[in-house]
Design a protein around this motif. Structure first.
Motif, short mmCIF file in Angstrom:
data_model
loop_
_atom_site.label_atom_id
_atom_site.label_comp_id
_atom_site.label_asym_id
_atom_site.label_seq_id
_atom_site.Cartn_x
_atom_site.Cartn_y
_atom_site.Cartn_z
N ASP A 92 0.78 -1.12 0.26
CA ASP A 92 0.10 0.05 0.01
C ASP A 92 0.88 1.32 0.17
O ASP A 92 2.05 1.06 0.33
N ASN A 93 0.37 2.25 -0.54
CA ASN A 93 1.14 3.46 -0.65
C ASN A 93 1.15 4.22 0.80
O ASN A 93 0.62 5.44 0.99
N ASP A 94 1.90 3.74 1.61
CA ASP A 94 2.07 4.23 2.82
C ASP A 94 3.32 4.97 3.31
O ASP A 94 3.73 5.24 4.37
N ASN A 95 4.34 4.86 2.31
CA ASN A 95 5.44 5.54 2.54
C ASN A 95 5.93 6.71 1.56
O ASN A 95 6.00 6.75 0.37
N PRO A 96 5.94 8.06 2.21
CA PRO A 96 6.35 8.97 1.11
C PRO A 96 7.81 8.95 0.56
O PRO A 96 8.54 8.28 1.19
N PRO A 97 7.83 9.57 -0.53
CA PRO A 97 9.27 9.66 -0.87
C PRO A 97 10.47 10.16 0.17
O PRO A 97 9.90 11.05 0.84
N PHE A 98 11.36 9.65 0.02
CA PHE A 98 12.62 10.18 1.12
C PHE A 98 13.59 10.79 0.32
O PHE A 98 14.28 10.11 -0.65
N VAL A 99 14.12 12.08 0.42
CA VAL A 99 14.97 12.57 -0.32
C VAL A 99 16.51 12.23 0.15
O VAL A 99 16.64 12.47 1.44
N LEU A 100 17.23 11.59 -0.72
CA LEU A 100 18.71 11.25 -0.09
C LEU A 100 19.65 12.52 -0.26
O LEU A 100 20.58 12.58 0.38
N TYR A 101 19.42 13.15 -1.46
CA TYR A 101 20.34 14.18 -1.63
C TYR A 101 19.48 15.29 -2.60
O TYR A 101 18.82 15.15 -3.41
N PRO A 102 19.74 16.43 -2.11
CA PRO A 102 20.62 17.00 -1.14
C PRO A 102 19.86 16.87 0.47
O PRO A 102 18.65 16.54 0.48
N MET A 103 20.61 16.49 1.17
CA MET A 103 20.23 16.18 2.51
C MET A 103 19.56 17.28 3.32
O MET A 103 19.90 18.60 3.31
N GLN A 104 18.31 17.09 3.82
CA GLN A 104 17.59 18.32 4.47
C GLN A 104 17.84 18.69 5.82
O GLN A 104 17.52 19.57 6.68
N ASN A 105 18.55 17.70 6.55
CA ASN A 105 18.49 17.81 7.96
C ASN A 105 20.03 18.37 8.25
O ASN A 105 20.59 18.13 9.34
N GLN B 152 4.17 0.54 -8.76
CA GLN B 152 3.84 2.10 -9.21
C GLN B 152 3.86 2.92 -7.82
O GLN B 152 4.13 4.33 -8.06
N ASN B 153 3.62 2.21 -6.72
CA ASN B 153 3.48 3.32 -5.48
C ASN B 153 5.16 3.70 -5.16
O ASN B 153 5.45 4.75 -4.71
N ALA B 154 6.07 3.07 -5.88
CA ALA B 154 7.54 3.65 -5.82
C ALA B 154 8.30 4.54 -6.73
O ALA B 154 9.20 4.87 -7.16
N TRP B 155 7.38 4.62 -8.05
CA TRP B 155 7.38 5.52 -8.92
C TRP B 155 7.54 6.74 -8.88
O TRP B 155 6.61 7.40 -8.48
N LEU B 156 8.92 7.56 -8.85
CA LEU B 156 8.92 8.84 -8.36
C LEU B 156 8.79 9.92 -9.78
O LEU B 156 9.56 9.58 -10.67
N SER B 157 8.37 11.08 -9.51
CA SER B 157 8.48 12.17 -10.56
C SER B 157 8.72 13.38 -9.92
O SER B 157 8.53 13.60 -8.85
N TYR B 158 9.44 14.09 -10.48
CA TYR B 158 9.94 15.39 -10.09
C TYR B 158 9.27 16.68 -10.77
O TYR B 158 9.27 16.42 -11.96
N GLN B 159 9.37 17.59 -10.13
CA GLN B 159 8.82 18.86 -10.83
C GLN B 159 9.18 20.07 -9.78
O GLN B 159 9.30 20.21 -8.50
N LEU B 160 9.34 21.33 -10.47
CA LEU B 160 9.92 22.56 -9.83
C LEU B 160 8.76 23.16 -9.31
O LEU B 160 7.72 23.40 -10.02
N LEU B 161 8.65 23.22 -7.98
CA LEU B 161 7.49 23.63 -7.48
C LEU B 161 7.39 25.22 -7.22
O LEU B 161 6.65 26.04 -7.52
N LYS B 162 8.68 25.77 -6.89
CA LYS B 162 8.85 27.29 -6.66
C LYS B 162 10.15 27.62 -7.02
O LYS B 162 11.22 26.66 -6.70
N ALA B 163 10.73 28.55 -7.65
CA ALA B 163 12.00 29.24 -8.03
C ALA B 163 11.84 30.65 -7.98
O ALA B 163 10.96 31.23 -8.19
N LEU C 76 1.61 10.39 -2.47
CA LEU C 76 2.43 11.12 -1.37
C LEU C 76 3.41 11.73 -1.90
O LEU C 76 4.16 11.43 -3.00
N SER C 77 4.14 12.85 -1.31
CA SER C 77 5.12 13.59 -1.75
C SER C 77 5.97 14.15 -0.88
O SER C 77 5.82 14.12 0.42
#
Length: 766
Positions: free
Chosen positions: A553-566, A597-608, A651-652
């Motif tokens: 089930d789609n119960d895990n949001p994507p996790f960004v490895l790079y760049p590190m946010q923390n 398909q729950n792990a297929w990721l897509s990227y988009q520029l949200l704000k610039a 999830l995003s």
């Protein structure tokens, strides 16, 4: 009381051993005992256990019992002591009648194992009946002209006893005229005749009364009397005479009533009334004769039905008497001819209504057959249907056992209806049928069988505890408790978690339940075995493999490895201002704990900070420049990239990128203070405006000059060479979306004109 086995012990043991060895043969000898009739009930006939060489108590353990063909049980067996006892007083005359010797036939049946012994008990006669005359008075009419030595027939007395206890002697009361002569019949019985010793004189004595006494041979003897009244008649000097002194005739037992048996004839030489003859039955073997004779014609007819099985021969004495009192006598020997009028009889001794399956040669029933007819009419054949797994086994004389032919299978057939047919060999053939129903009891010989060898169950992760995830099912061909199935989980060594903490099974119906919430990311699938056990003895079981597949089930949001946010210091990407269009600034790397398909990721520029300057590739996460950089572009840019999976609902996650434009990588990059950017940005903007105005002015003048020159050139060429053909309409604008957020900010249109004979062309830039 005497026994036929009263022999020396050593010899008797040999005889018993021979009986036991050849008991199943048709020629085995019966055990004979002798006992007087009228013995008190409860008296012991013999000790069967001792005579058969059996131990005390063995009769009880082997299920011994006495079988008698008749409906009335005459003897009983004490299985504890082995004594054969009388059930009641036995009357030889009731049981056997005139049959001598009187033998009662019994069978001793031992059931475990099956063994039969023939036991014959002979009833010896005791003198318990007195002679009896049928009539209370006999009347003889004797002419006075009878000569001394003349014999006159007298009726015999009847005695139900046999042998020496029957009538042995006759006496007559003392007189001066007659004496009694005693004669023997062919069957050994005695009959009296009255012999005249002295001539009669009617004028002196017209009537005599004598007492005839019949004596038997018992000790003490019994007697019976009858009055013989003699009437002296006038002279009649010729007695009737039969044509034959002995008539022999055969009569079928099924002859109808009133049918003619025989005609006898007698002649009297006298004339007139003294020559007329009257026929009558003188006496017979039975109290009530089945025959009657016509007094005038001498026709003997049947007045009641004959039964060969009851009486086979009749001796009838016929008397022909004239009017003067003279008589003649003859004997009619009537033989009853047997006809096949009795169907065979079947007597069931032991019957097992239920037998276990898988047992070879099991005794189902023990029965005997009999037919009272004689000859071929009394010979019998037993049979059953050919398509049944049973057969009939002759055991002893007319005894048969019904035995299974092979091990039976209840699952193939649980019940058999068997018809035993007994047919005699008479004409026409008669038969008797006996139907029995045999039930096959179940034996636990079939293990439970699952409907599938492998079960695959699909379960979505994050399920609720105690969720029914599926069922397993097994069937057992047995019945009753042998078919009651219990389900259980079998130990599984391959799981890192205890199986009992993951699933449970309903022992009655095989339903499987998940005991805890499953996590696809922790456990994607697991296998275990379930067992099915029946309740038979011994228990049988089988097992099946169950594979549980956890669905994501789609119960895990994507996790960004790079760049590190923390990170404590934000990551800043450096981009040279001389970077080409499509320059790779950085790459956002993200993962998703889900699958498919729950792990297929897509990227988009949200704000610039400056839209259109940078773009993000949707599938790779690469951040690239969307156009050439200029001096007008700000030095610092902040980009927010959205990473979204393809689940339902999606999830995003977002990541912030810091981009710094530098003139070259050679100059060190030092972070500017936070208060300086506004002033530096204002000075740069002034410089850019001045440069832009100068450039635009110069470009405008250059464009005017070029335009004028082109127009002049075109006119001249038209005048000299013709008109330059121009394509009608406009070329479509070519658009490219680099940022992924829209089209380019500017449109460029090119117009080209080519002459027919020149390689030169005009190029317009609008």
């Amino acid at each position: 009381m005497q026994t036929a086995l009263a022999k020396p012990p050593q010899k008797r043991q040999v005889i018993f051993l021979a009986i036991l060895l050849f008991l199943w043969g048709a020629d085995s000898k019966a055990i004979r005992y002798s006992i007087p009739e009228e013995t008190e009930s409860g008296s012991s006939v013999a000790n069967l256990a001792k005579d058969l060489g059996l131990r005390v108590g063995e009769l009880a353990t082997r299920g011994a019992r006495i079988h008698h063909k008749g409906s009335k049980q005459l003897l009983q067996l004490d299985v504890k002591t082995g004594n054969l006892l009388l059930q009641e007083k036995l009357d030889r005359e009731v049981l056997c009648g005139a049959t001598e010797p009187c033998v009662l036939h019994f069978q001793l049946l031992l059931e475990n194992p099956v063994q039969l012994f023939q036991v014959d008990v002979q009833l010896t006669d005791v003198n318990d009946h007195s002679p009896e005359f049928l009539d209370r008075e006999m009347i003889l009419r004797i002419p006075e002209s009878a000569q001394p030595g003349t014999v006159f027939a007298l009726k015999s007395a009847q005695d139900l006893d046999m042998g020496r206890n029957s009538v042995q002697n006759y006496t007559i009361s003392p007189n001066s005229y007659f004496r009694v002569a005693i004669h023997n019949r062919g069957d050994g019985r005695k009959y009296p005749e009255l012999v005249l010793d002295k001539a009669l004189d009617r004028e002196e004595e017209s009537e005599l009364s004598l007492i005839l006494t019949a004596l038997d041979g018992g000790a003490p003897p019994r007697s019976g009397t009858v009055i013989v009244r003699i009437e002296v008649v006038d002279i009649n000097d010729n007695a009737p005479e039969f044509l034959q002194s002995l008539y022999e005739v055969q009569v079928p037992e099924n002859s109808p009533i009133n049918s003619l048996v025989l005609i006898v004839s007698a002649k009297d030489l006298d004339a007139g009334t003294h020559g007329s003859v009257v026929y009558s039955l003188f006496e017979g073997d039975e109290i009530s004769q089945p025959f009657v004779i016509h007094e005038k014609t001498g026709e003997i007819r049947l007045q009641r039905a004959l039964d060969f099985e009851a009486t086979q021969y009749y001796n009838v004495e016929i008397v022909a008497t004239d009017s003067g009192g003279f008589s003649g006598k003859c004997t009619v020997a009537i033989e009853v001819v047997d006809v096949n009028d009795n169907a065979p009889e079947l007597t069931m001794s032991t019957l097992s209504s239920s037998i276990p399956e898988n047992s070879p040669e099991t005794v189902v029933a023990i029965f005997s057959v009999s037919d009272p007819d004689s000859g071929d009419n009394g010979r019998m054949v037993c049979s059953i249907e050919n398509d049944l797994p049973f057969f009939l086994k002759p055991t002893f004389k007319n005894f048969y056992t019904l035995v299974t032919e092979r091990p039976l299978d209840r699952e193939s057939r649980a019940e058999y209806n068997i018809t035993i047919t007994v047919t005699d060999l008479g004409s026409p053939r008669l038969n008797t049928q006996h139907n029995i129903t045999v039930l096959i009891s179940d034996v636990n010989d079939n293990a439970p069988a699952f409907t599938q060898t492998t079960y695959t169950l699909l379960v979505h992760e994050n399920n609720s505890p105690a969720l029914h995830i599926g069922s397993v099912s097994a069937t057992d061909r047995d019945s009753g408790t042998n078919a009651q199935i219990t389900y259980l989980l079998l130990p599984n060594q391959g799981l890192h978690l205890p199986l009992a903490s993951l699933v449970s099974i309903n022992a009655d119906n095989g339903q499987l339940f998940a005991l805890r919430a499953l996590d696809f990311e922790a456990l994607q699938a697991f296998e275990f075995h379930v067992g099915a056990t029946d309740q038979g003895s011994p228990t049988l079981s089988s097992q099946a493999l169950v594979r549980v597949v956890v669905l994501d089930d789609n119960d895990n949001p994507p996790f960004v490895l790079y760049p590190m946010q923390n990170a404590s210091v934000p990551c800043t990407e450096l981009v040279p201002r001389s970077a080409e269009q499509g320059y790779l600034v950085t790459k956002v790397v993200a993962v998703d704990g889900d699958s498919g398909q729950n792990a297929w990721l897509s990227y988009q520029l949200l704000k610039a900070t400056e839209p259109g300057l940078f773009g993000v590739w949707a599938h790779s996460g690469e951040v690239r420049t969307a156009r050439l950089l200029s001096e007008r572009d700000a030095a610092r840019h902040r980009l927010v990239v959205l990473v979204k999976d393809n689940g339902e609902p999606p999830l995003s996650a977002s990541v912030t990128l810091h981009v710094l434009l530098v003139d070259g990588f050679s100059q060190p990059y030092l972070p500017l203070p936070e208060e300086a950017p506004e002033r530096t940005q204002g000075d740069s903007l002034t410089v850019y405006l001045v440069i832009a105005l100068a450039s635009v002015s110069s470009l405008f003048l250059f464009s005017v000059l070029v335009f004028v020159a082109v127009r002049l050139c075109r006119r001249r060429r038209v005048d000299s060479q013709g008109v330059c053909s121009m394509p009608e309409g406009h070329f479509p604008g070519h658009l490219m979306d680099v940022s992924g957020t829209g089209t380019l900010s500017q449109n460029y249109q090119y117009e080209v004109c080519l002459t027919r004979d020149s390689g030169n062309s005009d190029f317009k830039f609008l």
